[in-house]
Motif scaffolding. Structure first.
Motif, PDB file in Angstrom:
ATOM      1  N   GLU A 206     -75.911 -29.011 -28.693  1.00  0.00           N
ATOM      2  CA  GLU A 206     -76.521 -28.747 -29.993  1.00  0.00           C
ATOM      3  C   GLU A 206     -77.105 -27.346 -30.092  1.00  0.00           C
ATOM      4  OE1 GLU A 206     -79.309 -31.946 -30.424  1.00  0.00           O
ATOM      5  OE2 GLU A 206     -77.876 -33.147 -31.566  1.00  0.00           O
ATOM      6  N   GLY A 207     -77.476 -26.761 -28.941  1.00  0.00           N
ATOM      7  CA  GLY A 207     -78.050 -25.421 -28.970  1.00  0.00           C
ATOM      8  C   GLY A 207     -77.096 -24.342 -29.399  1.00  0.00           C
ATOM      9  N   ALA A 208     -75.808 -24.646 -29.485  1.00  0.00           N
ATOM     10  CA  ALA A 208     -74.809 -23.659 -29.892  1.00  0.00           C
ATOM     11  C   ALA A 208     -74.524 -23.699 -31.387  1.00  0.00           C
ATOM     12  CB  ALA A 208     -73.515 -23.878 -29.118  1.00  0.00           C
ATOM     13  N   PHE A 209     -75.231 -24.558 -32.133  1.00  0.00           N
ATOM     14  CA  PHE A 209     -74.992 -24.689 -33.562  1.00  0.00           C
ATOM     15  C   PHE A 209     -75.940 -23.781 -34.333  1.00  0.00           C
ATOM     16  CE2 PHE A 209     -72.661 -28.144 -31.950  1.00  0.00           C
ATOM     17  CZ  PHE A 209     -71.765 -28.540 -32.920  1.00  0.00           C
ATOM     18  N   ALA A 210     -75.378 -22.919 -35.174  1.00  0.00           N
ATOM     19  CA  ALA A 210     -76.170 -21.952 -35.920  1.00  0.00           C
ATOM     20  C   ALA A 210     -76.987 -22.631 -37.004  1.00  0.00           C
ATOM     21  CB  ALA A 210     -75.255 -20.901 -36.543  1.00  0.00           C
ATOM     22  N   ALA A 211     -78.159 -22.087 -37.263  1.00  0.00           N
ATOM     23  CA  ALA A 211     -78.932 -22.456 -38.447  1.00  0.00           C
ATOM     24  C   ALA A 211     -78.362 -21.655 -39.613  1.00  0.00           C
ATOM     25  CB  ALA A 211     -80.404 -22.129 -38.235  1.00  0.00           C
ATOM     26  N   VAL A 212     -78.137 -22.284 -40.746  1.00  0.00           N
ATOM     27  CA  VAL A 212     -77.466 -21.623 -41.857  1.00  0.00           C
ATOM     28  C   VAL A 212     -78.224 -21.851 -43.158  1.00  0.00           C
ATOM     29  CG1 VAL A 212     -75.180 -21.770 -40.804  1.00  0.00           C
ATOM     30  CG2 VAL A 212     -75.988 -23.640 -42.230  1.00  0.00           C
ATOM     31  N   ARG A 213     -78.024 -20.918 -44.092  1.00  0.00           N
ATOM     32  CA  ARG A 213     -78.552 -21.084 -45.436  1.00  0.00           C
ATOM     33  C   ARG A 213     -77.743 -20.221 -46.387  1.00  0.00           C
ATOM     34  NH1 ARG A 213     -82.285 -17.550 -47.847  1.00  0.00           N
ATOM     35  NH2 ARG A 213     -82.662 -15.625 -46.671  1.00  0.00           N
ATOM     36  N   MET A 214     -77.806 -20.552 -47.660  1.00  0.00           N
ATOM     37  CA  MET A 214     -77.163 -19.757 -48.687  1.00  0.00           C
ATOM     38  C   MET A 214     -78.183 -18.841 -49.321  1.00  0.00           C
ATOM     39  SD  MET A 214     -73.916 -20.440 -48.941  1.00  0.00           S
ATOM     40  CE  MET A 214     -73.483 -19.911 -50.592  1.00  0.00           C
ATOM     41  N   THR A 215     -77.750 -17.635 -49.691  1.00  0.00           N
ATOM     42  CA  THR A 215     -78.612 -16.720 -50.418  1.00  0.00           C
ATOM     43  C   THR A 215     -78.282 -16.822 -51.902  1.00  0.00           C
ATOM     44  OG1 THR A 215     -77.067 -14.866 -50.192  1.00  0.00           O
ATOM     45  CG2 THR A 215     -78.707 -15.164 -48.449  1.00  0.00           C
ATOM     46  N   GLU A 216     -79.280 -16.733 -52.704  1.00  0.00           N
ATOM     47  CA  GLU A 216     -79.084 -16.754 -54.148  1.00  0.00           C
ATOM     48  C   GLU A 216     -79.473 -15.390 -54.716  1.00  0.00           C
ATOM     49  OE1 GLU A 216     -77.720 -18.929 -55.909  1.00  0.00           O
ATOM     50  OE2 GLU A 216     -77.704 -20.721 -54.671  1.00  0.00           O
ATOM     51  N   PRO A 217     -78.831 -14.902 -55.783  1.00  0.00           N
ATOM     52  CA  PRO A 217     -77.810 -15.626 -56.567  1.00  0.00           C
ATOM     53  C   PRO A 217     -76.377 -15.329 -56.140  1.00  0.00           C
ATOM     54  CG  PRO A 217     -78.438 -13.638 -57.720  1.00  0.00           C
ATOM     55  CD  PRO A 217     -79.237 -13.646 -56.440  1.00  0.00           C
TER      56      PRO A 217
END
Length: 246
Positions: A206-217
């Motif tokens: 699990e430590g190899a999984f990136a934290a991700v998010r989308m930027t708006e707009p």
């Protein structure tokens, strides 16, 4: 690449919100993460060394933007290199490489179809970590190819010596949302390997999984991973350090 529609963006945001990487860490651990200047709360998931794979090249391309105009979802990738006691490693060399939206690597004769990309350099590059231990790349979300789940390769070097070789993975909700919503990833064949089936992803943990998010707009993606290393080589005991602090 056409911009993501509002519907596509909402779908992806729902996938990101559902990702198990949005952890509810103990308050003391969250405080330590913030105090240490770490870029992601997924630091409590220990990184492990895994196989390099067959497609590593060293084209000595020191550059932040490795996209070369390839189609796909624009993504800013940040990797933070730290020691076992969470001190940023300044000036470490970080090499990254990955396939394009259709599963093709640059600089090699590729899997499936025999495409020859010899001499091409897309989606490969090198950066030195900054004062916070962070190397940043502008790229595209990777596609997939038969026999592997979605991934990005990387190497960390200190004094020209490789101290860690590993891969970055993404939650399947994220993979599915991007592949379904973005026409650059459209394929006739269905994926034949998901995270839960991929031997290397399972080895990495699990430590190899990136934290991700989308930027708006703008609808771009940001992905972040903290990598603990030992100067003698291999991954560091970041998990133990954080939980002892909690």
């Amino acid at each position: 690449m056409p911009p993501l529609s509002t519907l596509d963006r909402r779908s992806l945001l729902r996938a990101l919100a559902a990702s198990p990487l949005a952890l509810a860490l103990p308050a003391a651990v969250q405080a330590e993460v913030a105090a240490a200047g770490l870029i992601s709360s997924d630091v409590c998931m220990l990184q492990k060394e895994v196989t390099e794979g067959p497609f590593y090249l060293d084209p000595k391309l020191v550059r932040a933007d490795i996209s070369e105009g390839k189609p796909g979802l624009p993504m800013q990738l940040r990797v933070q290199v730290v020691t076992a006691d969470c001190v940023p490693v300044v000036g470490a060399r970080l090499d990254v490489w990955h396939c394009d939206a259709l599963g093709v690597y640059s600089g090699v004769r590729n899997l499936g179809g025999g495409a020859d990309t010899s001499g091409e350099t897309f989606l490969r590059g090198t950066q030195a970590t900054d004062s916070n231990g962070v190397a940043t790349f502008q790229t595209r979300f990777p596609g997939w190819y038969p026999g592997r789940t979605t991934h990005i390769h990387y190497k960390v070097f200190l004094d020209d010596n490789t101290v860690l070789t590993s891969q970055i993975f993404f939650d399947e909700a994220v993979n599915a949302a991007i592949y379904e919503d973005n026409e650059a990833y459209a394929r006739d064949d269905a994926r034949d390997m998901l995270n839960g089936q991929d031997r290397i992803a399972q080895q990495a943990g699990e430590g190899a999984f990136a934290a991700v998010r989308m930027t708006e707009p703008d609808g771009h993606m940001e992905a972040a991973l903290v990598v603990g290393i030992s100067p003698e080589g291999g991954s560091a005991g970041l998990l133990d350090w954080l939980w002892k602090k909690a």
